[in-house]
Design a protein around this motif. Structure first.
Motif, short mmCIF file in Angstrom:
data_model
loop_
_atom_site.label_atom_id
_atom_site.label_comp_id
_atom_site.label_asym_id
_atom_site.label_seq_id
_atom_site.Cartn_x
_atom_site.Cartn_y
_atom_site.Cartn_z
N TYR A 86 0.85 -1.19 0.00
CA TYR A 86 0.00 0.00 0.00
C TYR A 86 0.89 1.24 0.00
O TYR A 86 1.77 1.38 0.85
CB TYR A 86 -0.90 0.04 1.24
CG TYR A 86 -1.99 -1.01 1.25
CD1 TYR A 86 -3.24 -0.74 0.72
CD2 TYR A 86 -1.76 -2.27 1.80
CE1 TYR A 86 -4.25 -1.70 0.74
CE2 TYR A 86 -2.76 -3.23 1.82
CZ TYR A 86 -4.00 -2.93 1.29
OH TYR A 86 -4.98 -3.88 1.30
N LEU A 88 0.44 5.23 0.24
CA LEU A 88 -0.51 6.29 0.56
C LEU A 88 0.19 7.64 0.52
O LEU A 88 1.22 7.85 1.18
CB LEU A 88 -1.11 6.07 1.94
CG LEU A 88 -2.00 7.19 2.48
CD1 LEU A 88 -3.24 7.35 1.62
CD2 LEU A 88 -2.38 6.94 3.94
N ASP A 95 -6.21 12.42 6.13
CA ASP A 95 -5.54 11.16 5.77
C ASP A 95 -4.92 10.49 6.99
O ASP A 95 -4.69 9.27 6.98
CB ASP A 95 -4.46 11.40 4.72
CG ASP A 95 -5.05 11.76 3.36
OD1 ASP A 95 -6.14 11.26 3.06
OD2 ASP A 95 -4.43 12.54 2.63
N ASN A 190 -9.72 2.80 2.39
CA ASN A 190 -10.07 3.72 1.31
C ASN A 190 -11.36 4.43 1.71
O ASN A 190 -12.45 3.87 1.59
CB ASN A 190 -10.26 2.97 0.00
CG ASN A 190 -10.81 3.85 -1.12
OD1 ASN A 190 -10.87 5.07 -0.98
ND2 ASN A 190 -11.21 3.23 -2.21
N LEU A 200 -4.26 6.58 -2.83
CA LEU A 200 -3.85 5.26 -2.36
C LEU A 200 -3.63 4.33 -3.55
O LEU A 200 -4.51 4.18 -4.41
CB LEU A 200 -4.93 4.67 -1.45
CG LEU A 200 -4.64 3.29 -0.84
CD1 LEU A 200 -3.43 3.36 0.09
CD2 LEU A 200 -5.86 2.77 -0.09
#
Length: 448
Positions: A86, A88, A95, A190, A200
């Protein structure tokens, strides 16, 4: 060490769905040694399920003597077939509130600070992005007093770095958080689901031999270049192979049936089905039985009638699904390979996004998000009922997906099949960039 309470078992499984409303949910309490004052404290174990994260064990320790406490999370589910990464991009304080499941096998990186937390140096945690930063700060500050006495210069450098790490929480500048987990069991929320999250990026990768050894999937003394055992294709074509496994729902012993079948006007595929006699759970999965095609395939179907719901469909594990009218994108590994119908695929998408979403209940629930996802589920129902006309796009860079042409051998006026050259990134995800298939023997002799 003595067990004080036992978890309540339902349906033959000790792992219950995560819920804040279940008053009958009793943890297991174990008397255990406190590593701070060496008196006896209490460890509470909670066995539960989190969708997208399989089964987990949440443990919480507290000591009445010194008031020391500690919590951690461990995966009780099986290791996934591929690792997950992942990436981000944190651009706002919102966030920082994203839910994060970080396994102990995951590596956490912040490229802007050249900072990395290696795997197996922290326990698994169910936290947020801000929680990851706080945990990293707490770990570095833990031995600062001892460093100050032993090596003031090193302690000063770490103090400077800690200020940079703490300043990230102000989000004055955007930064990147990368969580790479070879077990495939980590997860980053998400908040825009079911729409695509531009901040993302989720990618899947094949584990290296070293990562498989770290996860216990391969013996430490096993040679790295040992070829996998071959399969007798003639036997697979004529027989249903059966092998023992565990049920993905209750973990009881079960059997998986596997058969190699030929799909008309397409290629061979391997269908695997598991039926658990203990809890009645059934699951099926499809793997491509052929090689990766030279080009990727993009299939676009314009759904115009209820009859389109009965079209046979093969979605490989490398295939992404798009519905442009709903601004919806499903990544290649979000659903396993399936041999189903268009209706079956849409139903699975609804279950994945709405019914099995872990952030629609309990303390993590958000009313506006739940309403938005419920509206998405209603739109899927409208498509299945034939009330809404949309385009269904299957994009498979490996070229191993298939959608039935009901007009075969004539062209289908509602379906378009395109082939395209894969990008470098797509070849990298498929593991093709490092694959040597030509002049291999000559190159090997030159190296020798």
């Amino acid at each position: 060490m003595s067990v004080i309470a036992q978890p309540h078992v339902r349906g033959g499984s000790v792992f219950k769905d995560l819920s804040a409303d279940d008053e009958d949910w009793q943890p297991t309490e174990i008397e255990s040694l406190c590593m701070n004052c060496f008196q006896n404290g209490t460890t509470r174990l909670l066995l539960t399920k989190v969708p997208f994260f399989k089964e987990i064990i949440v443990s919480s320790f507290s000591c009445d003597h010194c008031k020391w406490s500690n919590t951690e999370i461990q995966s009780a589910g099986r290791i996934q077939e591929q690792g997950v990464c992942y990436t981000l991009r944190v651009t706002s304080k919102r966030d920082l509130n994203r839910e994060v499941v970080k396994m102990d096998s995951a590596t956490t990186r912040i490229p802007e600070l050249d900072f990395e937390i290696p795997p197996f140096t922290q326990k698994g945690a169910l936290t947020t992005v801000e929680g990851l930063l706080d945990r990293a700060v707490a770990g570095l500050e833990q031995d600062q007093a001892a460093r100050q006495e032993a090596d003031p210069e090193v302690a000063g450098k770490i103090h400077t770095f800690l200020q940079k790490l703490k300043k990230l929480k102000d989000v004055e500048e955007a930064f990147t958080v990368v969580i790479e987990d070879p077990s495939g069991n980590s997860f980053v929320e998400n908040p825009r689901a079911p729409q695509k999250d531009e901040s993302l990026t989720v990618s899947w990768f094949r584990r290296s031999v070293q990562q498989e050894k770290q996860l216990g999937l391969r013996a430490d003394d096993e040679p790295e270049d040992e070829p996998p055992p071959g399969d007798d294709l003639d036997t697979m074509r004529s027989e249903v192979l059966v092998f023992n496994t565990n049920c993905p729902e209750c973990n009881a012993p079960a059997s998986t049936n596997m058969k190699l079948v030929q799909i008309p006007h397409f290629k061979e595929a391997i269908i695997m089905a598991t039926n658990c006699e203990a809890c009645g759970h059934r699951t099926n999965e499809v793997k491509s039985g052929g090689a990766t095609e030279e080009k990727g395939t993009r299939i676009t179907l314009r759904i115009t009638a209820v009859s389109d719901m009965t079209r046979d469909l093969l979605k490989s594990e490398t295939c992404s699904v798009f519905i442009p009218e709903l601004d919806f994108e499903l990544g290649m590994a979000a659903l396993c390979g399936k041999f189903t119908t268009v209706e079956g695929l849409l139903t699975d998408i609804k279950d994945l996004v709405v019914a099995k979403n872990p952030f629609l209940c309990g303390d993590s629930s958000d009313l506006s998000r739940a309403q938005k996802l419920q509206e998405f589920g209603n739109k899927i129902d409208g498509i299945i009922a034939g009330k809404t006309q949309v385009h269904l796009v299957l994009d498979d860079p490996a070229g191993n997906s298939y959608l039935e042409n009901v007009y075969a051998p004539e062209a289908d006026p509602e379906m378009k099949v395109e082939t395209y050259e894969r990008t470098f990134e797509q070849n990298e995800e498929l593991g093709l960039n490092d694959m040597k298939t030509e002049n291999y023997q000559e190159d090997s002799e030159k190296r020798d």
